[in-house]
Design an enzyme around this catalytic site. Structure first.
Site, PDB file in Angstrom:
ATOM      1  N   GLY A 245      70.780  11.281  45.311  1.00 13.21           N
ATOM      2  CA  GLY A 245      70.470  10.018  46.277  1.00 13.21           C
ATOM      3  C   GLY A 245      69.371   9.116  46.305  1.00 13.21           C
ATOM      4  O   GLY A 245      69.967   8.132  46.723  1.00 13.21           O
TER       5      GLY A 245
ATOM      6  N   ARG B  41      63.992  22.043  38.860  1.00  6.83           N
ATOM      7  CA  ARG B  41      63.550  21.954  39.805  1.00  6.83           C
ATOM      8  C   ARG B  41      61.944  22.794  39.919  1.00  6.83           C
ATOM      9  O   ARG B  41      61.482  21.978  39.884  1.00  6.83           O
ATOM     10  CB  ARG B  41      64.058  22.029  40.983  1.00  6.83           C
ATOM     11  CG  ARG B  41      65.418  21.102  41.271  1.00  6.83           C
ATOM     12  CD  ARG B  41      65.738  21.055  42.318  1.00  6.83           C
ATOM     13  NE  ARG B  41      67.042  19.732  42.502  1.00  6.83           N
ATOM     14  CZ  ARG B  41      68.022  19.447  42.881  1.00  6.83           C
ATOM     15  NH1 ARG B  41      68.550  21.052  43.393  1.00  6.83           N
ATOM     16  NH2 ARG B  41      68.778  18.589  43.274  1.00  6.83           N
TER      17      ARG B  41
ATOM     18  N   GLY C 201      73.962  13.435  40.108  1.00  5.26           N
ATOM     19  CA  GLY C 201      73.971  14.057  40.225  1.00  5.26           C
ATOM     20  C   GLY C 201      74.912  14.560  39.066  1.00  5.26           C
ATOM     21  O   GLY C 201      74.457  15.340  38.286  1.00  5.26           O
TER      22      GLY C 201
ATOM     23  N   LYS D 107      83.908   6.074  44.043  1.00  5.49           N
ATOM     24  CA  LYS D 107      84.328   5.435  44.373  1.00  5.49           C
ATOM     25  C   LYS D 107      83.630   4.109  44.450  1.00  5.49           C
ATOM     26  O   LYS D 107      82.055   4.601  44.689  1.00  5.49           O
ATOM     27  CB  LYS D 107      84.955   6.191  46.525  1.00  5.49           C
ATOM     28  CG  LYS D 107      85.162   7.311  46.402  1.00  5.49           C
ATOM     29  CD  LYS D 107      85.103   7.298  47.930  1.00  5.49           C
ATOM     30  CE  LYS D 107      86.289   8.187  48.591  1.00  5.49           C
ATOM     31  NZ  LYS D 107      84.987   8.862  49.993  1.00  5.49           N
TER      32      LYS D 107
HETATM   33  P1  AMP Z   1      80.369  10.517  42.739  1.00  2.98           P
HETATM   34  O1  AMP Z   1      79.758  11.492  43.326  1.00  2.98           O
HETATM   35  O2  AMP Z   1      80.738   8.668  42.940  1.00  2.98           O
HETATM   36  O3  AMP Z   1      79.568   9.450  40.769  1.00  2.98           O
HETATM   37  O4  AMP Z   1      81.940  10.843  41.821  1.00  2.98           O
HETATM   38  C1  AMP Z   1      81.804  11.669  40.583  1.00  2.98           C
HETATM   39  C2  AMP Z   1      83.413  11.949  40.775  1.00  2.98           C
HETATM   40  O5  AMP Z   1      83.848  11.318  40.735  1.00  2.98           O
HETATM   41  C3  AMP Z   1      83.549  13.139  39.952  1.00  2.98           C
HETATM   42  O6  AMP Z   1      83.423  14.712  40.712  1.00  2.98           O
HETATM   43  C4  AMP Z   1      84.813  13.409  38.929  1.00  2.98           C
HETATM   44  O7  AMP Z   1      85.514  13.614  38.466  1.00  2.98           O
HETATM   45  C5  AMP Z   1      84.851  11.682  39.694  1.00  2.98           C
HETATM   46  N1  AMP Z   1      86.014  10.666  39.197  1.00  2.98           N
HETATM   47  C6  AMP Z   1      85.545  10.031  37.676  1.00  2.98           C
HETATM   48  N2  AMP Z   1      86.480   9.539  37.288  1.00  2.98           N
HETATM   49  C7  AMP Z   1      87.504   8.961  38.333  1.00  2.98           C
HETATM   50  C8  AMP Z   1      88.869   9.248  38.269  1.00  2.98           C
HETATM   51  N3  AMP Z   1      89.450   7.894  37.613  1.00  2.98           N
HETATM   52  N4  AMP Z   1      89.603   9.566  39.500  1.00  2.98           N
HETATM   53  C9  AMP Z   1      89.614  10.269  40.285  1.00  2.98           C
HETATM   54  N5  AMP Z   1      87.775  10.442  40.335  1.00  2.98           N
HETATM   55  C10 AMP Z   1      86.845  10.311  39.394  1.00  2.98           C
END
Ligand code: AMP
Length: 400
Positions: free
Chosen positions: A381, A31, A358, A202
């Site tokens: 974000g 950064r 991120g 999610k």
């Molecule tokens: P996000 O912050 O929504 O981009 O989510 C990132 C996180 O999603 C990471 O820490 C990953 O470990 C998790 N992730 C990716 N694939 C899976 C999965 N199949 N089941 C559970 N968590 C997951």
């Protein structure tokens, strides 16, 4: 930047929210490095520089006696390293809004740099307090916002401060301009086919993005935990995989919408499934819609890797947001790193690739392919909100 900086004090909001270890050593200076072009330009044009930033969340992590842990969250640890990077001495004001900071700012000569202490030592920062914003604004003749990472926040130092400068006295910094330019290129004038690769935990976090991409993208690849909500919505058996039950209907609506809009949605046909959420768990490949109870999909499988790769290589523009699996566990990182490799290979063939968010940024850095993609966003974000079509207060306040 379209401002005459000669003999002016430029108040620059940077994102110096860098990770520090327990001894105050900077563990990743990205950064800081990204802010250098803007700082250099002001100095080269005969101005002086006043830098302000937040670092961490000091008011959310108070000492046991309720005081602010000023040692832990101090920007003083950045002074020496910044001076080395820019090769100019850096002065430090140990309070961003004190009389002393004002005095130090007023005494700055062209070519000099002053770094202010953490703006979040003041409660008014995150509340967008006008009194604090006015004090900060009083330190500079012109304002430059170069902190894309906090552009989605209407804080005193990111947005409200800009109200105290006329249009001719404020501008976006060079990093911010690049972020905006690249995000706009992807969303408004992509070379086709435009492929978006989404992943992460999610669906609920990315609904708005998926919805908007329906109008923009040709292909949407969905991996990671969010894929299983779609697989289940389609009648698949996903065992103990991450599923947001409340979003099953919405997932079907999105799939329907994709059909109507002629958008190709690519889900992982197979997965690497595990009998626990751990790197030590048993694992094997399995069709994504036939995952036994007690097992969960933690990565995309070999067939999905091939499908994803083919789609990525056949793209003119690529947006990647979110890992395809739990890449923090080495046994479930292959899918995400294969995506990184495919994005790098497609870029090598002439595609434009933007990595935002991120975790995908962490994955591309970890894969050693960071130099082989077109642009890595500094705003998790903020990039997400920009792509969703939201107005970012930090940008709007400067561009109004
Ligand atoms: P996000 O912050 O929504 O981009 O989510 C990132 C996180 O999603 C990471 O820490 C990953 O470990 C998790 N992730 C990716 N694939 C899976 C999965 N199949 N089941 C559970 N968590 C997951």
């Amino acid at each position: 930047m379209n401002i005459d900086f000669k003999n002016k004090r430029a108040l620059i909001r940077v994102d110096f929210n860098v990770p520090l270890d327990s001894e105050g050593n900077i563990t990743d200076n990205t950064r800081m490095v990204k802010a250098l072009p803007t700082i250099r330009e002001v100095l080269e044009k005969g101005g002086s520089v006043i830098l302000m930033s937040h670092l961490g969340r000091p008011l959310k992590k108070l000492n046991e006696d309720g005081t602010i842990n000023k040692e832990k969250f101090s920007l003083k640890y950045l002074v020496e390293h910044l001076a080395e990077l820019i090769m100019v001495d850096v002065k430090f004001a140990d309070d961003c809004a004190s009389d002393e900071a004002a005095l130090m700012a007023s005494e700055l000569k062209p070519g000099e740099i002053l770094l202010l202490e953490n703006t979040r030592f003041y409660e008014g920062e995150t509340k967008g307090d006008r009194g604090l914003a006015e004090k900060l604004a009083g330190l500079g003749d012109v304002f430059v916002n170069d902190a894309f990472g906090t552009a989605h926040r209407a804080h005193a130092s990111t947005a409200v401060v800009a109200d105290y400068f006329t249009a001719e006295h404020k501008t976006l910094g060079l990093l911010m301009q690049k972020e905006v330019e690249n995000a706009k290129k992807v969303m408004y004038s992509p070379d086709r086919p435009f492929t978006a690769i989404l992943g992460g935990a999610k669906v609920s976090d990315k609904i708005q993005l998926i919805d908007r991409l329906m109008e923009k993208a040709n292909k949407i690849i969905i991996g990671g935990g969010m894929a299983y909500t779609f697989v289940k919505a389609q009648g698949g058996h996903v065992g103990n995989s991450l599923v947001e039950e409340d979003y099953l209907d919405l997932a079907n609506t999105l799939l329907e919408k994709a059909k109507n809009e002629n958008v190709d949605i690519i889900l992982p046909v197979d997965s690497i499934i595990a009998d626990g959420f751990s790197n030590e768990a048993e694992f094997r490949a399995c069709p994504s819609d036939q995952i036994p109870d007690g097992w969960m999909g933690l990565d995309i499988g070999p067939e999905a890797i091939e499908d994803f790769r083919k789609a990525i290589l056949d793209s003119g523009t690529i947006l990647w947001n979110g890992p395809s699996g739990v890449f923090e566990f080495s046994n479930f990182a292959k899918g995400t790193f294969s995506v990184a490799q495919a994005v790098a290979d497609a870029t090598g063939k002439g595609a434009f690739s933007l990595i935002g968010g991120g975790d995908s940024v962490a994955a591309i850095n970890k894969s050693g392919l960071a130099e082989k993609v077109s642009f890595i966003s500094t705003g998790g974000g903020a990039m997400l909100e920009f792509l969703e079509g939201k107005t970012l207060p930090g940008i709007a306040a400067v561009e109004e």
